[in-house]
Design a protein around this motif. Structure first.
Motif, PDB file in Angstrom:
ATOM      1  N   THR A  69     -33.466 -26.967 -32.141  1.00 16.78           N
ATOM      2  CA  THR A  69     -32.750 -25.709 -32.436  1.00 16.78           C
ATOM      3  C   THR A  69     -33.808 -24.679 -31.864  1.00 16.78           C
ATOM      4  O   THR A  69     -33.548 -23.629 -31.255  1.00 16.78           O
ATOM      5  N   ARG A  70     -35.079 -25.089 -31.914  1.00 12.28           N
ATOM      6  CA  ARG A  70     -36.240 -24.010 -31.355  1.00 12.28           C
ATOM      7  C   ARG A  70     -36.054 -22.813 -31.438  1.00 12.28           C
ATOM      8  O   ARG A  70     -36.067 -21.774 -30.552  1.00 12.28           O
ATOM      9  N   PRO A  71     -36.244 -22.341 -32.837  1.00 15.92           N
ATOM     10  CA  PRO A  71     -36.205 -20.994 -33.042  1.00 15.92           C
ATOM     11  C   PRO A  71     -37.502 -20.234 -32.431  1.00 15.92           C
ATOM     12  O   PRO A  71     -38.497 -20.782 -32.005  1.00 15.92           O
ATOM     13  N   VAL A  72     -37.448 -18.838 -32.391  1.00 16.35           N
ATOM     14  CA  VAL A  72     -38.640 -18.043 -31.841  1.00 16.35           C
ATOM     15  C   VAL A  72     -38.941 -17.011 -32.986  1.00 16.35           C
ATOM     16  O   VAL A  72     -39.819 -16.011 -32.919  1.00 16.35           O
ATOM     17  N   ASP A  73     -38.681 -17.158 -34.349  1.00 16.53           N
ATOM     18  CA  ASP A  73     -39.110 -16.517 -35.666  1.00 16.53           C
ATOM     19  C   ASP A  73     -40.478 -16.211 -35.541  1.00 16.53           C
ATOM     20  O   ASP A  73     -41.255 -15.173 -35.749  1.00 16.53           O
ATOM     21  N   LEU A  74     -41.386 -17.367 -35.265  1.00 18.29           N
ATOM     22  CA  LEU A  74     -42.915 -17.151 -35.161  1.00 18.29           C
ATOM     23  C   LEU A  74     -43.589 -16.053 -34.211  1.00 18.29           C
ATOM     24  O   LEU A  74     -44.324 -15.086 -34.269  1.00 18.29           O
ATOM     25  N   HIS A  75     -42.992 -16.027 -33.091  1.00 21.57           N
ATOM     26  CA  HIS A  75     -43.073 -14.973 -32.001  1.00 21.57           C
ATOM     27  C   HIS A  75     -42.672 -13.646 -32.516  1.00 21.57           C
ATOM     28  O   HIS A  75     -43.555 -12.699 -32.428  1.00 21.57           O
ATOM     29  N   VAL A 117     -47.891 -24.787 -36.162  1.00 22.91           N
ATOM     30  CA  VAL A 117     -48.609 -24.702 -34.399  1.00 22.91           C
ATOM     31  C   VAL A 117     -47.504 -24.455 -33.451  1.00 22.91           C
ATOM     32  O   VAL A 117     -46.542 -25.370 -33.466  1.00 22.91           O
ATOM     33  N   SER A 118     -47.583 -23.299 -32.933  1.00 21.83           N
ATOM     34  CA  SER A 118     -46.441 -23.077 -31.744  1.00 21.83           C
ATOM     35  C   SER A 118     -47.282 -22.872 -30.603  1.00 21.83           C
ATOM     36  O   SER A 118     -48.106 -21.760 -30.337  1.00 21.83           O
ATOM     37  N   VAL A 119     -46.880 -23.508 -29.464  1.00 20.92           N
ATOM     38  CA  VAL A 119     -47.625 -23.341 -28.172  1.00 20.92           C
ATOM     39  C   VAL A 119     -47.290 -21.892 -27.615  1.00 20.92           C
ATOM     40  O   VAL A 119     -47.957 -20.906 -27.266  1.00 20.92           O
ATOM     41  N   GLY A 120     -45.626 -21.620 -27.589  1.00 28.50           N
ATOM     42  CA  GLY A 120     -45.094 -20.535 -27.268  1.00 28.50           C
ATOM     43  C   GLY A 120     -45.653 -19.247 -28.076  1.00 28.50           C
ATOM     44  O   GLY A 120     -45.888 -18.293 -27.413  1.00 28.50           O
ATOM     45  N   ALA A 121     -45.542 -19.234 -29.393  1.00 26.87           N
ATOM     46  CA  ALA A 121     -45.819 -18.214 -30.226  1.00 26.87           C
ATOM     47  C   ALA A 121     -47.424 -17.779 -29.862  1.00 26.87           C
ATOM     48  O   ALA A 121     -47.785 -16.533 -30.033  1.00 26.87           O
ATOM     49  N   THR A 142     -45.525 -34.325 -27.514  1.00 23.49           N
ATOM     50  CA  THR A 142     -44.093 -34.702 -27.652  1.00 23.49           C
ATOM     51  C   THR A 142     -43.483 -34.945 -26.268  1.00 23.49           C
ATOM     52  O   THR A 142     -42.484 -35.523 -26.013  1.00 23.49           O
ATOM     53  N   ASP A 143     -44.012 -34.053 -25.300  1.00 24.43           N
ATOM     54  CA  ASP A 143     -43.483 -34.118 -24.084  1.00 24.43           C
ATOM     55  C   ASP A 143     -43.955 -35.591 -23.324  1.00 24.43           C
ATOM     56  O   ASP A 143     -43.334 -35.897 -22.441  1.00 24.43           O
ATOM     57  N   MET A 144     -44.435 -36.566 -24.039  1.00 24.21           N
ATOM     58  CA  MET A 144     -44.641 -37.793 -23.617  1.00 24.21           C
ATOM     59  C   MET A 144     -44.139 -38.779 -24.366  1.00 24.21           C
ATOM     60  O   MET A 144     -44.100 -40.242 -24.134  1.00 24.21           O
ATOM     61  N   SER A 187     -42.587 -35.740 -34.514  1.00 22.87           N
ATOM     62  CA  SER A 187     -42.724 -34.920 -35.562  1.00 22.87           C
ATOM     63  C   SER A 187     -42.481 -33.450 -35.028  1.00 22.87           C
ATOM     64  O   SER A 187     -42.687 -32.436 -35.933  1.00 22.87           O
ATOM     65  N   ILE A 188     -42.246 -33.215 -33.807  1.00 24.10           N
ATOM     66  CA  ILE A 188     -42.103 -31.733 -33.548  1.00 24.10           C
ATOM     67  C   ILE A 188     -40.892 -31.220 -33.358  1.00 24.10           C
ATOM     68  O   ILE A 188     -40.384 -30.119 -33.640  1.00 24.10           O
ATOM     69  N   PHE A 189     -40.090 -32.086 -32.677  1.00 22.71           N
ATOM     70  CA  PHE A 189     -38.684 -31.557 -32.410  1.00 22.71           C
ATOM     71  C   PHE A 189     -37.607 -32.356 -33.157  1.00 22.71           C
ATOM     72  O   PHE A 189     -37.941 -33.790 -33.106  1.00 22.71           O
TER      73      PHE A 189
HETATM   74  C1  LIG Z   1     -42.977 -24.162 -21.644  1.00 24.56           C
HETATM   75  C2  LIG Z   1     -43.856 -24.898 -22.693  1.00 24.56           C
HETATM   76  O1  LIG Z   1     -44.892 -24.792 -22.718  1.00 24.56           O
HETATM   77  N1  LIG Z   1     -43.165 -25.603 -23.140  1.00 24.56           N
HETATM   78  C3  LIG Z   1     -43.839 -26.752 -24.139  1.00 24.56           C
HETATM   79  C4  LIG Z   1     -44.054 -25.910 -25.504  1.00 24.56           C
HETATM   80  O2  LIG Z   1     -42.691 -25.542 -25.981  1.00 24.56           O
HETATM   81  P1  LIG Z   1     -42.661 -24.360 -27.388  1.00 24.56           P
HETATM   82  O3  LIG Z   1     -43.674 -23.337 -27.025  1.00 24.56           O
HETATM   83  O4  LIG Z   1     -41.044 -23.980 -27.323  1.00 24.56           O
HETATM   84  O5  LIG Z   1     -42.851 -25.255 -28.320  1.00 24.56           O
HETATM   85  P2  LIG Z   1     -43.752 -24.863 -29.842  1.00 24.56           P
HETATM   86  O6  LIG Z   1     -45.060 -25.476 -29.550  1.00 24.56           O
HETATM   87  O7  LIG Z   1     -43.330 -23.410 -30.121  1.00 24.56           O
HETATM   88  O8  LIG Z   1     -42.850 -25.635 -30.935  1.00 24.56           O
HETATM   89  C5  LIG Z   1     -43.241 -26.553 -31.923  1.00 24.56           C
HETATM   90  C6  LIG Z   1     -42.472 -26.512 -33.092  1.00 24.56           C
HETATM   91  O9  LIG Z   1     -42.373 -25.303 -33.725  1.00 24.56           O
HETATM   92  C7  LIG Z   1     -41.031 -24.826 -33.973  1.00 24.56           C
HETATM   93  N2  LIG Z   1     -41.059 -23.227 -33.743  1.00 24.56           N
HETATM   94  C8  LIG Z   1     -41.599 -22.885 -32.741  1.00 24.56           C
HETATM   95  C9  LIG Z   1     -41.630 -21.407 -32.620  1.00 24.56           C
HETATM   96  C10 LIG Z   1     -41.172 -20.561 -33.370  1.00 24.56           C
HETATM   97  O10 LIG Z   1     -41.072 -19.446 -33.507  1.00 24.56           O
HETATM   98  N3  LIG Z   1     -40.666 -21.410 -34.659  1.00 24.56           N
HETATM   99  C11 LIG Z   1     -40.669 -22.422 -34.912  1.00 24.56           C
HETATM  100  O11 LIG Z   1     -39.943 -23.101 -35.707  1.00 24.56           O
HETATM  101  C12 LIG Z   1     -40.278 -25.471 -32.709  1.00 24.56           C
HETATM  102  O12 LIG Z   1     -38.804 -25.598 -33.056  1.00 24.56           O
HETATM  103  C13 LIG Z   1     -41.065 -26.877 -32.609  1.00 24.56           C
HETATM  104  O13 LIG Z   1     -40.434 -27.593 -34.000  1.00 24.56           O
HETATM  105  O14 LIG Z   1     -44.614 -26.723 -26.475  1.00 24.56           O
HETATM  106  C14 LIG Z   1     -43.855 -27.675 -26.845  1.00 24.56           C
HETATM  107  C15 LIG Z   1     -44.728 -28.440 -27.915  1.00 24.56           C
HETATM  108  O15 LIG Z   1     -45.637 -29.266 -27.267  1.00 24.56           O
HETATM  109  C16 LIG Z   1     -43.592 -28.582 -25.794  1.00 24.56           C
HETATM  110  O16 LIG Z   1     -42.926 -29.745 -26.010  1.00 24.56           O
HETATM  111  C17 LIG Z   1     -42.968 -28.000 -24.521  1.00 24.56           C
HETATM  112  O17 LIG Z   1     -42.879 -28.601 -23.414  1.00 24.56           O
END
Ligand SMILES: CC(=O)N[C@H]1[C@@H](OP(=O)(O)OP(=O)(O)OC[C@H]2O[C@@H](n3ccc(=O)[nH]c3=O)[C@H](O)[C@@H]2O)O[C@H](CO)[C@@H](O)[C@@H]1O
Ligand SMILES: C=C(OP(=O)(O)O)C(=O)O
Length: 420
Positions: free
Chosen positions: A122-128, A164-168, A306-308, A328-330
């Motif tokens: 589902t990949r929410p963006v709530d943390l951002h 931990v969130s990469v994108g946030a 997770t990407d591997m 454990s990530i997705f």
């Molecule tokens: C473009 C890019 O760099 N994509 C990578 C980035 O994705 P991306 O940045 O989307 O992944 P995140 O690290 O944010 O996600 C990690 C976990 O946190 C959850 N989450 C995330 C943000 C949020 O606001 N709320 C929340 O619940 C996600 O659903 C997931 O379960 O990191 C992922 C984890 O290493 C990789 O698989 C992706 O290839």
């Protein structure tokens, strides 16, 4: 829609060039919104996702110009003319959400489509969004769009991520670079792509402490300037080709790859029976004798990425013994299992874990890619399967792998793209 055709069974030998990292390039391109001056990125991979990000930036008024003959140097620049990121582009690529922090910090407003879920979760963006709200942004959701604004500048504060969130981490890092005062990001992601973004922001004039740790301290500045930055090599492309060599036998140098970015991948491959060694100009990968089953769990860096996971499952499908792979990530990143099973892999999924029992030989089949890394796991399986494998829906693959058929055929694989 293009397909990839493979005749399995060829050992690989020679060199595979590793390109710039997609997941570093995308946030770096978004960082182009943080300044009116030119940001020049080198070692840019030629991928569909890069073209999508260039389209998105063009919509904001940022011209992305290719300044070399083969498209590996991109020069970004121009004044922001629109703060809207439309659904039509954002839906193609979730990393589009990375324009939110920079637009808000630069312009005080942004209207960015919610990216929605995708095949892997589902990949929410709530943390951002919560992080930006903590910095003073007013955020509303309207008709599938994030409507964000701030009165004056974003304000520095302490943000503790619950996970931990990469994108946030990337979005808030960019926003904090232009905020008023100090921002502390706790439980920040530590991926090499985050470090790369930090280095580029510092070259643009940002003040960032704690780079490479889980606590980033950013002293906001009023403006950032242009810079030139070389993107790090892609550790996931590296790991993918390392699995290809491990599965087919042979010995390959992954040119420009960085062993220090592989984290748990190098250790796990060693445990499975593969030598992974730094050599001048790259990393050599060579299978020792047999392949052994190894258990892995995906985790934030420096854990197993997770990407591997999908590619490692393809490897374990032909190893001696069993392997337990835990995601454990997705929550839904086992889409490749059913297609690997069609090629003869023995995999049982129980919740977040898959038990893989290695088989001596996979069989070629017609299979369908469901997402980016699932696609590459099917290519890997095809490289060792008996007979012909045809992978359809390779547009997923083209998001993140440049010229996979060219790179693999140059080291001896029988692989071609069938253009429709
Ligand atoms: C473009 C890019 O760099 N994509 C990578 C980035 O994705 P991306 O940045 O989307 O992944 P995140 O690290 O944010 O996600 C990690 C976990 O946190 C959850 N989450 C995330 C943000 C949020 O606001 N709320 C929340 O619940 C996600 O659903 C997931 O379960 O990191 C992922 C984890 O290493 C990789 O698989 C992706 O290839
Ligand atoms: C999941 C991936 O990318 P994205 O976050 O862009 O979907 C990936 O690179 O494996």
């Amino acid at each position: 829609m293009d397909r990839i055709r493979i005749i399995g069974g060829q050992p690989l030998a020679g060199e595979i060039p590793i390109g710039g990292a997609k997941n570093a390039a995308l946030p770096l391109m978004a960082a182009g919104l943080l300044t009116d001056e030119r940001l020049v990125l080198t070692r840019v991979p030629r991928l569909a996702d890069i073209a999508t990000m260039a389209d998105l930036l063009a919509g904001h008024g940022i011209a992305v110009e290719q300044t070399d003959s083969d498209g590996r140097v991109l020069s970004l620049g121009g004044a922001i003319t629109s703060t809207e990121a439309p659904y039509d582009i954002v839906r193609k690529m979730r990393a589009s959400i990375l324009v939110l922090g920079p637009l808000l910090a630069r312009c005080g407003e942004a209207r960015v489509s919610l990216p929605g879920g995708c095949a892997i979760g589902t990949r929410p963006v709530d943390l951002h969004l919560k992080g930006l709200e903590q910095m003073g942004a007013i955020i509303e959701l309207d008709a599938g769009y994030v409507m964000a604004r701030v009165i004056g500048r974003l304000k520095g504060t302490t943000i503790i991520f619950p996970m931990v969130s990469v994108g946030a981490t990337e979005n808030l890092l960019m926003a904090a670079s232009l905020a008023d005062g100090q921002t502390v990001l706790r439980n920040a992601a530590r991926e090499p792509e985050i470090i790369d973004l930090c280095h580029c922001l510092v070259a643009m004039g940002a003040r960032i402490g704690g780079i490479g740790t889980g606590e980033l301290v950013i002293e906001g500045v009023e403006r950032l300037h242009g810079a030139t930055h070389a993107i790090i090599p892609d550790r996931i492309e590296t790991g993918t080709y390392a699995c290809a060599v491990a599965m087919t036998g042979g010995s390959v140098v992954l040119r420009d790859a960085r062993i220090d970015h592989l984290g748990a991948v190098a250790r796990v491959l060693e445990e499975a029976g593969i030598d992974v060694a730094e050599v001048p100009g790259g990393v050599r990968v060579q299978r020792r004798n047999g392949l052994h089953g190894v258990d892995v769990m995906t985790e934030p860096y420096p854990g197993f990425p997770t990407d591997m996971q999908a590619q490692f499952m393809a490897l374990m499908a032909v190893a001696d013994g069993a392997s337990m792979i835990t995601e454990s990530i997705f929550e839904n990143r086992f889409m490749h299992v059913s297609e690997l099973t069609r090629m003869g892999a023995r995999v049982n999924v129980h919740g977040a874990s898959a038990i893989v029992r290695g088989v001596p030989q996979l069989a070629g089949a017609q299979v369908m890619a469901t997402d980016l890394r699932a696609s590459s796991s099917l290519i890997l399986a095809g490289l060792v399967a008996k007979g012909e494998t045809v992978v359809s829906r390779v547009y997923h693959l083209d998001r993140g792998y440049e010229d996979v058929e060219g790179k693999l055929s140059a080291v001896g694989a029988k692989i071609e793209r069938l253009r429709d």
